[in-house]
Enzyme design. Structure first.
Site, PDB file in Angstrom:
ATOM      1  N   LYS A 153      19.195  20.427  -4.480  1.00  0.00           N
ATOM      2  CA  LYS A 153      18.985  19.302  -3.567  1.00  0.00           C
ATOM      3  C   LYS A 153      19.826  19.578  -2.330  1.00  0.00           C
ATOM      4  O   LYS A 153      21.049  19.525  -2.375  1.00  0.00           O
ATOM      5  CB  LYS A 153      19.388  17.960  -4.187  1.00  0.00           C
ATOM      6  CG  LYS A 153      18.858  16.806  -3.333  1.00  0.00           C
ATOM      7  CD  LYS A 153      19.699  15.562  -3.348  1.00  0.00           C
ATOM      8  CE  LYS A 153      20.827  15.475  -2.372  1.00  0.00           C
ATOM      9  NZ  LYS A 153      20.551  15.445  -0.948  1.00  0.00           N
ATOM     10  N   PRO A 154      19.163  19.937  -1.220  1.00  0.00           N
ATOM     11  CA  PRO A 154      19.946  20.274  -0.017  1.00  0.00           C
ATOM     12  C   PRO A 154      20.495  19.017   0.652  1.00  0.00           C
ATOM     13  O   PRO A 154      20.027  17.914   0.374  1.00  0.00           O
ATOM     14  CB  PRO A 154      18.924  20.968   0.881  1.00  0.00           C
ATOM     15  CG  PRO A 154      17.584  20.541   0.402  1.00  0.00           C
ATOM     16  CD  PRO A 154      17.714  20.041  -1.010  1.00  0.00           C
TER      17      PRO A 154
ATOM     18  N   GLU B 146      20.955  16.111   3.416  1.00  0.00           N
ATOM     19  CA  GLU B 146      19.949  15.458   4.265  1.00  0.00           C
ATOM     20  C   GLU B 146      20.048  15.952   5.711  1.00  0.00           C
ATOM     21  O   GLU B 146      19.050  16.024   6.412  1.00  0.00           O
ATOM     22  CB  GLU B 146      20.148  13.931   4.298  1.00  0.00           C
ATOM     23  CG  GLU B 146      20.204  13.255   2.946  1.00  0.00           C
ATOM     24  CD  GLU B 146      21.600  13.294   2.332  1.00  0.00           C
ATOM     25  OE1 GLU B 146      22.591  13.204   3.076  1.00  0.00           O
ATOM     26  OE2 GLU B 146      21.705  13.415   1.091  1.00  0.00           O
TER      27      GLU B 146
ATOM     28  N   GLY C 159      31.055  18.065  -2.473  1.00  0.00           N
ATOM     29  CA  GLY C 159      30.952  16.881  -1.624  1.00  0.00           C
ATOM     30  C   GLY C 159      32.140  15.964  -1.850  1.00  0.00           C
ATOM     31  O   GLY C 159      33.218  16.421  -2.258  1.00  0.00           O
ATOM     32  N   SER C 160      31.914  14.685  -1.637  1.00  0.00           N
ATOM     33  CA  SER C 160      33.050  13.760  -1.657  1.00  0.00           C
ATOM     34  C   SER C 160      33.520  13.453  -3.080  1.00  0.00           C
ATOM     35  O   SER C 160      32.748  13.544  -4.043  1.00  0.00           O
ATOM     36  CB  SER C 160      32.668  12.453  -0.964  1.00  0.00           C
ATOM     37  OG  SER C 160      31.742  11.762  -1.774  1.00  0.00           O
ATOM     38  N   THR C 161      34.782  13.056  -3.192  1.00  0.00           N
ATOM     39  CA  THR C 161      35.348  12.704  -4.494  1.00  0.00           C
ATOM     40  C   THR C 161      34.612  11.502  -5.077  1.00  0.00           C
ATOM     41  O   THR C 161      34.347  11.454  -6.282  1.00  0.00           O
ATOM     42  CB  THR C 161      36.861  12.412  -4.334  1.00  0.00           C
ATOM     43  OG1 THR C 161      37.483  13.634  -3.893  1.00  0.00           O
ATOM     44  CG2 THR C 161      37.500  11.991  -5.645  1.00  0.00           C
TER      45      THR C 161
ATOM     46  N   GLY D 135      31.419  12.669  -6.578  1.00  0.00           N
ATOM     47  CA  GLY D 135      31.755  13.473  -7.763  1.00  0.00           C
ATOM     48  C   GLY D 135      32.037  12.585  -8.969  1.00  0.00           C
ATOM     49  O   GLY D 135      31.555  12.835 -10.077  1.00  0.00           O
TER      50      GLY D 135
ATOM     51  N   GLU E 146      33.321  20.542  -6.627  1.00  0.00           N
ATOM     52  CA  GLU E 146      34.230  20.909  -5.534  1.00  0.00           C
ATOM     53  C   GLU E 146      34.290  19.685  -4.640  1.00  0.00           C
ATOM     54  O   GLU E 146      33.361  19.420  -3.879  1.00  0.00           O
ATOM     55  CB  GLU E 146      33.687  22.103  -4.740  1.00  0.00           C
ATOM     56  CG  GLU E 146      33.528  23.383  -5.525  1.00  0.00           C
ATOM     57  CD  GLU E 146      34.819  23.896  -6.111  1.00  0.00           C
ATOM     58  OE1 GLU E 146      35.907  23.451  -5.687  1.00  0.00           O
ATOM     59  OE2 GLU E 146      34.740  24.742  -7.010  1.00  0.00           O
TER      60      GLU E 146
ATOM     61  N   ARG F 113      38.822  24.571  12.724  1.00  0.00           N
ATOM     62  CA  ARG F 113      37.547  25.266  12.526  1.00  0.00           C
ATOM     63  C   ARG F 113      36.543  24.238  12.009  1.00  0.00           C
ATOM     64  O   ARG F 113      36.914  23.272  11.329  1.00  0.00           O
ATOM     65  CB  ARG F 113      37.700  26.463  11.589  1.00  0.00           C
ATOM     66  CG  ARG F 113      37.679  26.155  10.123  1.00  0.00           C
ATOM     67  CD  ARG F 113      37.700  27.439   9.295  1.00  0.00           C
ATOM     68  NE  ARG F 113      38.198  27.211   7.985  1.00  0.00           N
ATOM     69  CZ  ARG F 113      37.436  27.325   6.869  1.00  0.00           C
ATOM     70  NH1 ARG F 113      36.177  27.665   6.943  1.00  0.00           N
ATOM     71  NH2 ARG F 113      37.974  27.116   5.691  1.00  0.00           N
TER      72      ARG F 113
ATOM     73  N   CYS G  17      36.621  20.994   3.623  1.00  0.00           N
ATOM     74  CA  CYS G  17      37.419  20.353   2.564  1.00  0.00           C
ATOM     75  C   CYS G  17      38.818  20.935   2.488  1.00  0.00           C
ATOM     76  O   CYS G  17      39.728  20.292   1.988  1.00  0.00           O
ATOM     77  CB  CYS G  17      36.758  20.559   1.209  1.00  0.00           C
ATOM     78  SG  CYS G  17      35.102  19.953   1.171  1.00  0.00           S
TER      79      CYS G  17
ATOM     80  N   GLU H  24      40.787  11.899   3.615  1.00  0.00           N
ATOM     81  CA  GLU H  24      40.339  13.056   4.385  1.00  0.00           C
ATOM     82  C   GLU H  24      39.768  12.565   5.715  1.00  0.00           C
ATOM     83  O   GLU H  24      38.857  11.738   5.711  1.00  0.00           O
ATOM     84  CB  GLU H  24      39.201  13.695   3.603  1.00  0.00           C
ATOM     85  CG  GLU H  24      39.349  15.131   3.294  1.00  0.00           C
ATOM     86  CD  GLU H  24      38.139  15.644   2.505  1.00  0.00           C
ATOM     87  OE1 GLU H  24      38.090  16.852   2.328  1.00  0.00           O
ATOM     88  OE2 GLU H  24      37.290  14.866   2.071  1.00  0.00           O
TER      89      GLU H  24
HETATM   90  C1  SIN Z   1      34.419  23.458   2.125  1.00  0.00           C
HETATM   91  O1  SIN Z   1      34.869  22.921   3.106  1.00  0.00           O
HETATM   92  O2  SIN Z   1      33.886  22.800   1.222  1.00  0.00           O
HETATM   93  C2  SIN Z   1      34.449  24.938   1.913  1.00  0.00           C
HETATM   94  C3  SIN Z   1      35.190  25.669   2.904  1.00  0.00           C
HETATM   95  C4  SIN Z   1      35.409  27.103   2.527  1.00  0.00           C
HETATM   96  O3  SIN Z   1      34.711  27.678   1.679  1.00  0.00           O
HETATM   97  O4  SIN Z   1      36.329  27.671   3.102  1.00  0.00           O
END
Ligand code: SIN
Length: 521
Positions: free
Chosen positions: A214-215, A217, A270-272, A275, A292, A320, A326, A424
């Site tokens: 599921k990509p 949106e 994605g977000s906690t 998750g 993650e 960056r 994350c 975050e």
């Molecule tokens: C992420 O922000 O979820 C991954 C960043 C990375 O792989 O360095």
């Protein structure tokens, strides 16, 4: 086009170009290119059973370029029935052939996909910039980074094996083998539209699993482009399936995925909060959930640090992808003795290096945020900090370009009662906290339920060992602001996730250990 033995890793921010040492990725690009090559890679459909198709009810949703608000395309909005079909097809492919293919054949296919990603690197990179706004040079870095996972897991496929164990019985042989888990649902974020897919996809395919993706949106086209490459690479129909879903239907589809007992693993970045929702909702089907999730990375600069290097590391870590990673520095802790010197140097460097604009503009080092909601969150963090006594030295507002552009921001006097200390920010805001002692900063850095990445700068060897041991995170950058690569285990502790991606651990998320006790001889 020139050929060299090194590739651009992830960032174009920083006076010195950052290079990865991935010698196997050999292609880089001249800085001039036609900026609409990506259009040839736009597929506005779902991808099920090896074919691009409309959604069952013909519904679509729109995808916009966050730099200028222009429409990029309309993509199929999949229903539960579409996802059901994709899962059935993936299960059939898993049972009929894919789980039994030779590891070296899976490796060959992944290698072909790797080569195709490199051959199409420029349009793929442009597609990322069009869909999510990051500067084109960063997108090129992401395509190389994404490709590195295809190559890495092609190699790892042939290294999946079991063991013969020492038996406690004379007449029994005991061993274990590793078997592919089954159908994997992959749910990816928009901030790395290519690399977050390849990091999961390549590991799952190497293990012998089939997938339903599921990509995100906001960036579905970067994922669908991989489907087109997978056909060229020769992947059999049904092994890779992609079901785009609009924001409004996502929860419904998420719930279907969680409750579907034909799906063995959910791999999510994605977000906690999402998750946690996935863990809770998949409890009924007791599937593995690899997560993650969010980070709240401390970036600590001790008195003994090399200040120039710390400033450079802070810029790449914090800015960056416009601060939308994350692992980016979220809380910058600077020790009393060098606080002012560091802040002045950081301010000077930010003004020199951070140039806001459309990602297709050669000079741009910071693109827009992904959408209005992201801008609102950044504004709320800055306003909250200001109300509680933070001092804004640079930026602090939406950029005059309008849209989703936010000024790179530097603030001092950040304190632990501010939102920015606990959530975050996911934006270009550097919040500097002043601290006095090592014990104090470790306590504050660890006073957080997320533990993804952490960074610190010190030249005191005893301190380096102590702080490495005490920081509660899954990944540490010592005297460096960038740590991601396919060879290393990526993942966090506490509420930052479960499991590891990349490295030799990455395939384990998609394998089951089967113990075999063979008696009677
Ligand atoms: C992420 O922000 O979820 C991954 C960043 C990375 O792989 O360095």
């Amino acid at each position: 086009m020139s050929f060299i033995t090194k590739s651009i890793l992830i960032t174009n921010i920083g006076q010195k170009q950052r290079w990865s040492t991935t010698a196997s990725i050999i292609r880089t690009f001249s800085s001039h290119s036609q900026n609409d090559l990506y259009r040839s890679l736009i597929f506005e459909k779902a991808f099920i059973d090896g074919k691009f198709c409309q959604s069952e009810n013909g519904e679509k949703f729109k995808v916009f370029n966050p730099s200028n608000g222009k429409l990029i395309g309309n993509v199929a909005d999949c229903t539960v029935n579409d996802v059901k079909r994709a899962v059935q097809v993936a299960k059939k492919s898993f049972n009929d052939h894919w789980s039994q293919t030779l590891a070296k054949d899976r490796a060959q296919l992944l290698k072909r996909l790797f080569t195709l990603q490199l051959d199409n690197a420029e349009p793929l990179a442009q597609l990322i910039t069009a869909e999510m706004g990051k500067p084109l040079r960063e997108s090129r870095g992401e395509i190389m980074y994404g490709a590195s996972f295809l190559e890495w897991f092609a190699e790892q496929a042939r290294r999946i094996h079991g063991e013969i164990l020492q038996s406690p019985w004379p007449d029994k042989r005991i061993s274990y083998r590793k078997e592919p888990s089954g159908v994997v649902a992959i749910i990816t974020p928009w901030n790395f539209p290519n690399a977050m897919v390849t990091r999961k996809l390549a590991a799952a395919l190497a293990a012998g699993c089939t997938v339903v993706i599921k990509p995100p949106e906001d960036t579905p086209f970067s994922v669908l482009a991989l489907a087109a490459l997978s056909i060229k690479a020769g992947f059999p129909p049904g092994v890779i399936n992609i079901v785009p879903v609009s924001r409004q239907n996502t929860q419904n589809i998420g719930s279907y995925i969680c409750n579907n007992s034909d799906i063995s693993v959910i791999s999510f970045t994605g977000s906690t909060s999402v998750g946690k929702w996935l863990i809770k909702n998949s409890a009924n089907t007791v599937k593995r959930v690899c997560l993650e999730l969010g980070g709240d990375a401390p970036f600590i600069v001790f008195d003994s640090a090399n200040i120039d290097k710390a400033v450079q590391g802070c810029i790449v870590s914090k800015f960056r992808n416009a601060g939308q990673t994350c692992v980016c520095a979220n809380r910058i802790f600077v020790q009393d003795g060098i606080h002012d010197q560091f802040v002045n140097a950081l301010a000077e460097q930010m003004q020199k290096e951070l140039i806001i604009g459309d990602g297709f503009d050669d000079h741009t080092t910071i693109g827009p945020l992904i959408n209005e909601k992201a801008v609102e969150k950044v504004i709320s963090h800055v306003e909250d900090a200001q109300n509680k006594g933070a001092k804004i030295l640079i930026g602090g507002r939406k950029h005059e370009k309008g849209g989703y552009f936010f000024q790179p921001t530097l603030m001092t006097n950040a304190k632990s009662d501010m939102l920015i200390a606990h959530e975050e920010t996911f934006g270009p805001v550097a919040a500097v906290f002043r601290f006095k002692t090592e014990d104090e900063v470790i306590r504050i850095a660890n006073d957080c339920r997320r533990g993804l990445a952490g960074y610190f700068y010190s030249q005191d060897y005893a301190q380096i060992e102590r702080v490495t041991r005490r920081l509660e995170v899954g990944m540490i950058g010592i005297n460096d602001g960038i740590l991601s690569c396919c060879e290393a285990p990526f993942g966090g502790v506490k509420e930052s996730g479960l499991g590891r991606e990349g490295s030799h651990f990455g395939v384990d998320e998609f394998l089951d250990v089967k113990y075999v006790c063979h008696g009677g001889f």
